[in-house]
Structures are given as structure tokens and as C-alpha cells.
Design a protein around this motif. Structure first.
Motif, mmCIF file in Angstrom:
data_model
loop_
_atom_site.group_PDB
_atom_site.id
_atom_site.type_symbol
_atom_site.label_atom_id
_atom_site.label_comp_id
_atom_site.label_asym_id
_atom_site.label_seq_id
_atom_site.Cartn_x
_atom_site.Cartn_y
_atom_site.Cartn_z
ATOM 1 N N GLN A 239 10.283 21.005 -60.109
ATOM 2 C CA GLN A 239 10.273 22.403 -60.548
ATOM 3 C C GLN A 239 9.783 23.379 -59.487
ATOM 4 O O GLN A 239 10.141 24.552 -59.543
ATOM 5 N N THR A 240 8.971 22.927 -58.544
ATOM 6 C CA THR A 240 8.375 23.876 -57.597
ATOM 7 C C THR A 240 8.783 23.654 -56.146
ATOM 8 O O THR A 240 8.647 24.569 -55.331
ATOM 9 N N GLY A 241 9.212 22.450 -55.803
ATOM 10 C CA GLY A 241 9.544 22.155 -54.416
ATOM 11 C C GLY A 241 8.328 21.959 -53.524
ATOM 12 O O GLY A 241 8.455 21.867 -52.305
ATOM 13 N N GLN B 78 3.619 23.278 -67.373
ATOM 14 C CA GLN B 78 3.718 24.732 -67.170
ATOM 15 C C GLN B 78 2.489 25.267 -66.431
ATOM 16 O O GLN B 78 2.615 26.074 -65.507
ATOM 17 N N VAL B 79 1.300 24.812 -66.820
ATOM 18 C CA VAL B 79 0.069 25.250 -66.147
ATOM 19 C C VAL B 79 0.066 24.780 -64.693
ATOM 20 O O VAL B 79 -0.280 25.543 -63.790
ATOM 21 N N LEU B 80 0.455 23.540 -64.454
ATOM 22 C CA LEU B 80 0.495 23.024 -63.089
ATOM 23 C C LEU B 80 1.505 23.804 -62.237
ATOM 24 O O LEU B 80 1.240 24.091 -61.072
ATOM 25 N N CYS B 81 2.634 24.159 -62.820
ATOM 26 C CA CYS B 81 3.653 24.919 -62.087
ATOM 27 C C CYS B 81 3.159 26.310 -61.705
ATOM 28 O O CYS B 81 3.583 26.854 -60.681
ATOM 29 N N ARG B 82 2.265 26.870 -62.473
ATOM 30 C CA ARG B 82 1.703 28.178 -62.117
ATOM 31 C C ARG B 82 0.775 28.067 -60.909
ATOM 32 O O ARG B 82 0.566 29.033 -60.185
#
Length: 164
Positions: A60-62, A31-35
Motif C-alpha cells: 500500500q505504501t511502497g 490503516q494506522v500503519l499506512c498513515r
């Protein structure tokens, strides 16, 4: 010789199959990395192992993803699991990336393996774009002292882990 005084280097080439089978992505870390990563960002995972985090982050982010690791066998497994992500042999102290090319450089549970942490930070900083981020994730002191079953059944590991 007591087991606690014996220190053997880990051979991740030999551990790769079991590592890939048992290692899981921690949802809070992801979750932190995705932010920090978004579509269009260039992201490098240092010490990517079998690619769990970089694969999940990409899904999750592309974002455009790369992973480096010093273990050829870990990278072979990562490549099979995530053929669209670029994986290469490498080390934290010498990132094979151009200046100002990455939006995020991160590592998860790797920093204790990095011989020259200053070189790693300097390399990451060199490779980061303006506004880019470095993220280093590792266990906290509380987790080391309370994780089950390791700390409960092998309490002699706690001081060694805290020292790392």
C-alpha cells in the motif's frame, strides 16, 4: 492439573503453517500503519511472523520494509510470500539496524511475548530517525473480555490475557 494452570510456551516453528493460513490483517491496524509509513520510508516490523502486515504495508505504501522474528519457520513462510522484503531472525531487545535508520518500528500482537520491553523500546528509539515513530498494537481490555468465541467458551482465559 487444571488446564488453566498449565502454561506451555508456544512453538511458532510448529504453528507456522496454520498461522499463515488463518492469520489475517486487521484493516483498522493497517490503516494506522499506512498513515505512519510512506514511500521512501524505512520500516521494521518486530515479530513479523509470516509477514502479513509488513507485506500489506509495503503493497500500500511502497516503503522499504524489513521484518524480524525469532521463528525460522515463520520467516521461511514470510520470505516465500514476500520475496522482495528482507526478513531475518531477531528479537525485539536487539535490533540489527544502524542508528537513525528507521522511520517506523512497529509490532502487532507481539508485546506480550517481549521479555525485556525496556530494551525493545531503547533499541527502537536508537534505530529511529528524528521524527520516527514506534507503534505497538495489541488487544484492548474490552476486546479481550468480549471476543467471540474465546471469551464466551473459555472465560478462564480472560484473567490471564488481561494480566499479560
Amino acid at each position: 492439573m487444571k488446564a488453566s494452570s498449565l502454561t506451555l510456551p508456544l512453538d511458532y516453528d510448529q504453528l507456522a503453517a496454520e498461522y499463515a493460513r488463518h492469520r489475517q490483517v486487521h484493516p483498522g491496524v493497517l490503516q494506522v500503519l499506512c498513515r505512519a509509513a510512506h514511500e521512501g520510508h524505512n520500516v521494521l516490523e518486530v515479530g513479523c511472523g509470516t509477514g502479513n502486515y509488513i507485506r500489506a504495508l509495503h503493497a500500500q505504501t511502497g516503503c522499504t520494509c524489513w521484518g524480524i522474528d525469532p521463528s525460522a519457520e515463520m520467516l521461511a513462510r514470510a520470505t516465500v510470500r514476500a520475496p522482495t522484503i528482507r526478513f531475518s531472525l531477531g528479537s525485539a531487545g536487539r535490533l540489527d539496524t544502524p542508528n537513525d535508520s528507521l522511520d517506523l518500528v512497529y509490532s502487532v500482537d507481539v508485546i506480550h511475548h517481549v521479555q525485556d520491553r525496556l530494551a525493545y523500546i531503547q533499541e527502537a528509539y536508537r534505530a529511529l530517525t528524528t521524527g520516527g515513530q514506534i507503534c505497538t498494537t495489541t488487544d484492548s481490555e474490552w476486546i479481550i473480555c468480549h471476543r467471540e468465541p474465546l471469551s464466551a467458551y473459555f472465560p478462564e482465559t480472560v484473567p490471564a490475557e488481561l494480566a499479560r
